[in-house]
Design a protein around this motif. Sequence first.
Motif, PDB file in Angstrom:
ATOM      1  N   THR A 275       0.854  -1.187   0.000  1.00 41.10           N
ATOM      2  CA  THR A 275       0.000   0.000   0.000  1.00 41.10           C
ATOM      3  C   THR A 275       0.888   1.235   0.000  1.00 41.10           C
ATOM      4  N   LEU A 276       0.542   2.212  -0.855  1.00 33.42           N
ATOM      5  CA  LEU A 276       1.383   3.402  -0.994  1.00 33.42           C
ATOM      6  C   LEU A 276       1.167   4.422   0.113  1.00 33.42           C
ATOM      7  N   ILE A 277      -0.064   4.536   0.624  1.00 43.05           N
ATOM      8  CA  ILE A 277      -0.297   5.485   1.718  1.00 43.05           C
ATOM      9  C   ILE A 277      -1.389   4.933   2.627  1.00 43.05           C
ATOM     10  N   HIS A 278      -1.101   4.934   3.915  1.00 42.63           N
ATOM     11  CA  HIS A 278      -2.035   4.415   4.920  1.00 42.63           C
ATOM     12  C   HIS A 278      -2.205   5.474   6.005  1.00 42.63           C
ATOM     13  N   LEU A 279      -2.743   6.621   5.600  1.00 45.18           N
ATOM     14  CA  LEU A 279      -3.089   7.727   6.501  1.00 45.18           C
ATOM     15  C   LEU A 279      -1.895   8.501   7.054  1.00 45.18           C
ATOM     16  N   ASP A 280      -0.664   8.082   6.711  1.00 47.75           N
ATOM     17  CA  ASP A 280       0.506   8.786   7.246  1.00 47.75           C
ATOM     18  C   ASP A 280       1.011   9.790   6.213  1.00 47.75           C
ATOM     19  N   THR A 281       0.276  10.889   6.067  1.00 51.20           N
ATOM     20  CA  THR A 281       0.577  11.905   5.073  1.00 51.20           C
ATOM     21  C   THR A 281       1.800  12.726   5.489  1.00 51.20           C
ATOM     22  N   PRO A 282       2.693  13.020   4.546  1.00 51.91           N
ATOM     23  CA  PRO A 282       3.803  13.925   4.881  1.00 51.91           C
ATOM     24  C   PRO A 282       3.289  15.231   5.481  1.00 51.91           C
ATOM     25  N   ALA A 283       3.977  15.691   6.489  1.00 47.16           N
ATOM     26  CA  ALA A 283       3.519  16.858   7.246  1.00 47.16           C
ATOM     27  C   ALA A 283       3.414  18.105   6.382  1.00 47.16           C
TER      28      ALA A 283
END
Length: 631
Positions: A275-283
Amino acid sequence: MAFFCLVRIFILCSLLSPFTGAQQAYIHSSGHKSELHCTSTSGNYRTESTPSYRFSAFSYTQTETVYTATGLQPSPQPTYGLAYSAVSSLFTNLSTMSYGNWDPNSTATPTDRAYPYGQAAWSAMWKDAALVNFTRGIYSTTASPTPIPSSELVLPPPLYFQPAGCDQFPRDFILGVAGAAAQIEGAIADEGRGPAKLGIPQIDSDFTATESYYLYKRDIDRLAAIGSQYYSFSISWTRILPFALPGTPVNSQGLQHYDDLINYAISKGVQPVVTLIHLDTPAVFLGSGVLNYTLSTRSYFNQNAVGYENTTFEDAFVHYGQIVLAYFADRVPIWITYNEPQNGAINGVAIDHVLKSHARLYHFYHDILHGKGKMSFKNGVAPSVPQDPKDQSHVAATKHINDLYLSSFLNPLALGKDYPAAYKMTMQDYVPLSPQDLDYMRGTIDFLAVDIYAVSAVYALPNISISSCAADNSTANLYYPKCVGTTEVTVNGWNIGYHPDYISYTTPTYLRTQLNWFWNTFRLPLMITETGLSTWGLGISPSATLLDDILWDQARSEFYLSSLTEVLKAIWKDGVDVMGMLMWSFIDNWEWNTFQHQFGLMYNNRTTQERSYKRSFFDVVDFVESRRMTR
């Protein structure tokens, strides 16, 4: 046409037609249904009128059959796409860096202040993050694998009550487990990772999780030893691009870590699902001074923002995704772009960015990298059911909410169809999709990926029309955005299922209905990419004070075996193409701000980071593998 019944106090029958959709009706039952297999002609009923009592020589007849789990054996790995060397010319402008670990107490002064993406700038990002009570775990380098003692691989005593039936799992049925970077990796400021935000309060409440960033080899060994064929994990965007944006350097340590992880899993016979993104977005997409958008009066999904709405997000996510796909596409069979975009896509702009960036990555993967694997995104909302299927207002309300939360994403990507009316009337700032948009998006998911934990029963709000409610997104409208009633109580007054005190009421009873809805609405194979049961952590409640009690884990076993039985019914009785199931999660992890609620198939000692199998892991693997078709 497929026919099935769900029996409670009533029997709910659904006729699923590929042309007309589901037609639902009640057939009332007057008491318990007789067991059809217990008939005198079958020989199960005794013919004598009274028992025959007698004495016999006594001996102990109880035996314990001890056998161990069968571990995975690696086999030749297919190639799923072009290797990076074949497409590296697409990334000639990329530069790489390595950054080390961030130390908040360091007095050293970086010497590369003139470089906007150097060590000084990276350290400044972490200083600006202002972490509270920052701590590190007990590991600071990748731990060597250790053999799994045979004593840990002895199966528990069998469950007394187990699902009946003769249905088998298809030979290629996927069985695996899942985890996510933010919830298992820890090491959040190590080896060049940049700051990320999770869109939830108190995001800095844990920094170590299960330390799987350093313990991944031991974790994969445990998965292989017990026979888990697939391991679903997410890649941390800021480990690959600490500064997140196009034109910034790639972190060589982050790439190397995930390259090693993927290769090690394959070497052990475990297939990676990425998975490429799991809710941990760059700040950077949520920090002050970088946002350039206008929020709706009310958030569409009543969730906190995770940055999808930022004007720079779409291009940045595509850039990041293309790098990861190019490096690993040759070895990964299944890709997920977004984890549960229904959580965090707070307005029309955010959803537009999600859909278009997903479609762009899908075309890059299949058209440029010649990817032979499968790609989708994970739906974070499960289909609801009408509280009373006899009441047409309940049925209409259910259609509205399923369209709102699911068809809004799946209409364009699966069918190339416009947003449903439910979405347009609710999301006043939605971005219209042109015919060219829809043509580009059509068919950009290879299968339906669905995270199913719970089910809601839906009814129409009395004296409130959906359309008038949806048009009013003011804070005074307490019913927005759903504009229907939801409950966890059935029409007969019973709870719809078990409440784990974390999500919502969960029950396998309606899983078959939910799978049928997806299959007959969008006509694509589907995979349950997350499902699980929350239980209390060690010492949290009186019933969970001993490790032995945690490991016995009977409730989770029964949940999974019941769910898998419903999957078998959907496959064989209804003709639904269910590719497989990934269980959340392979280990008790950081459940977004707490360790109180645990979904793990393995227990984790947070002091020593030692893992222990729970009985549920054995029960599920044994249940599937003993029923897997051999041809």
